[in-house]
Motif scaffolding. Sequence first.
Motif, PDB file in Angstrom:
ATOM      1  N   PRO A  65     -13.073  -5.820   9.448  1.00 43.09           N
ATOM      2  CA  PRO A  65     -14.039  -6.551  10.278  1.00 43.09           C
ATOM      3  C   PRO A  65     -15.434  -5.973  10.113  1.00 43.09           C
ATOM      4  O   PRO A  65     -15.558  -4.773   9.862  1.00 43.09           O
ATOM      5  N   PRO A  66     -16.474  -6.786  10.180  1.00 41.99           N
ATOM      6  CA  PRO A  66     -16.469  -8.207  10.524  1.00 41.99           C
ATOM      7  C   PRO A  66     -16.362  -9.133   9.313  1.00 41.99           C
ATOM      8  O   PRO A  66     -16.613 -10.327   9.416  1.00 41.99           O
ATOM      9  N   PHE A  67     -15.991  -8.595   8.163  1.00 39.67           N
ATOM     10  CA  PHE A  67     -15.921  -9.413   6.952  1.00 39.67           C
ATOM     11  C   PHE A  67     -14.613 -10.188   6.853  1.00 39.67           C
ATOM     12  O   PHE A  67     -14.607 -11.362   6.479  1.00 39.67           O
ATOM     13  N   GLN A  68     -13.496  -9.523   7.151  1.00 42.01           N
ATOM     14  CA  GLN A  68     -12.227 -10.218   7.226  1.00 42.01           C
ATOM     15  C   GLN A  68     -11.226  -9.399   8.034  1.00 42.01           C
ATOM     16  O   GLN A  68     -11.060  -8.205   7.795  1.00 42.01           O
ATOM     17  N   SER A  69     -10.580 -10.067   8.995  1.00 42.49           N
ATOM     18  CA  SER A  69      -9.523  -9.443   9.787  1.00 42.49           C
ATOM     19  C   SER A  69      -8.809 -10.546  10.557  1.00 42.49           C
ATOM     20  O   SER A  69      -9.277 -11.682  10.600  1.00 42.49           O
ATOM     21  N   LYS A  70      -7.662 -10.193  11.153  1.00 40.90           N
ATOM     22  CA  LYS A  70      -6.887 -11.191  11.874  1.00 40.90           C
ATOM     23  C   LYS A  70      -7.339 -11.290  13.330  1.00 40.90           C
ATOM     24  O   LYS A  70      -7.594 -10.275  13.972  1.00 40.90           O
ATOM     25  N   ASP A  71      -7.421 -12.523  13.822  1.00 45.70           N
ATOM     26  CA  ASP A  71      -7.746 -12.718  15.227  1.00 45.70           C
ATOM     27  C   ASP A  71      -6.457 -12.659  16.042  1.00 45.70           C
ATOM     28  O   ASP A  71      -5.379 -12.332  15.529  1.00 45.70           O
TER      29      ASP A  71
END
Length: 287
Positions: A65-71
């Motif tokens: 995060p904040p580029f890619q991660s699971k919500d």
Amino acid sequence: MALWSSRRRGYAVGAVAITAALALSACGSQSAGTDSAKPAGSAAAGGVQLVQPGKLITCTNLPYPPFQSKDSSGKVVGFDVDMIDLVAKKLGVTQEILDIDFDSIKGGAALNAGKCDIAAAGMTITDERKKNLDFSDPYFDEVLGLVTKKGAGVTSLDQVKAKGLSLGVQAGTTSLDMAKAAGIEAKEFKDSGKQLLALQSGQVDVVLQDLPVVVEWTKKPGFGDSFELVGQVPTKSQYGFAVKKGNTALLKAVNEALGTAIKDGAWTTSYEKWMGAAPVSTPSPAS
């Protein structure tokens, strides 16, 4: 891994560096697919050859995060995800995320094996990586953040070395390169999540990581009670998306989508959403 100006690689880093309260979030798109190699040959818009029909498969390394991660629902989201979604839309397909080791991404192995079409992992553009990958135009400026326990009395890598403190970095990143340049033998972790846990559990005294990721950490409950961002290390580098060497058709589509996003404000809107502040500057669109 520059203040919010423009890289991890092509963005405005100045604003984020000043406030540790920036709302940095995650990035990604759809869920990860299989880790097996897939045969290429399916054409999308503009004659772009894709690994699977109707999909633009993106290799990344979660969480970042904040580029890619699971919500909370398990969906991969973030700044990089938004940008590659624009590329997928341009090609008339949907994005699918594949979570793999960063070493397989930066060395080109995943792309060469046909596991994915594009790499989007908050990845710094370096001469060494250019030997194995073709990079897009820069889309974000890189600045690293130094984090340690409150009251540790260090604000730089030189002080970390002088005090004999242990340093944790993410494997294969520019943070590792910076540590080596400072004469520090850092402990390496496969992803930012393991790196953070190492800091919190006392496995390492200090960690060096991309500033947007660090700012995201500062929002975690209780983090600020024990730890703090004590220094920033501009690298003068930038982030870029990457494709298999020689894949000029896809690279052209990526640069065109980025250029449009910068011109029409989509890049700025996504930046403000994930970084929690307006960009100080924006990357130059593709010519």
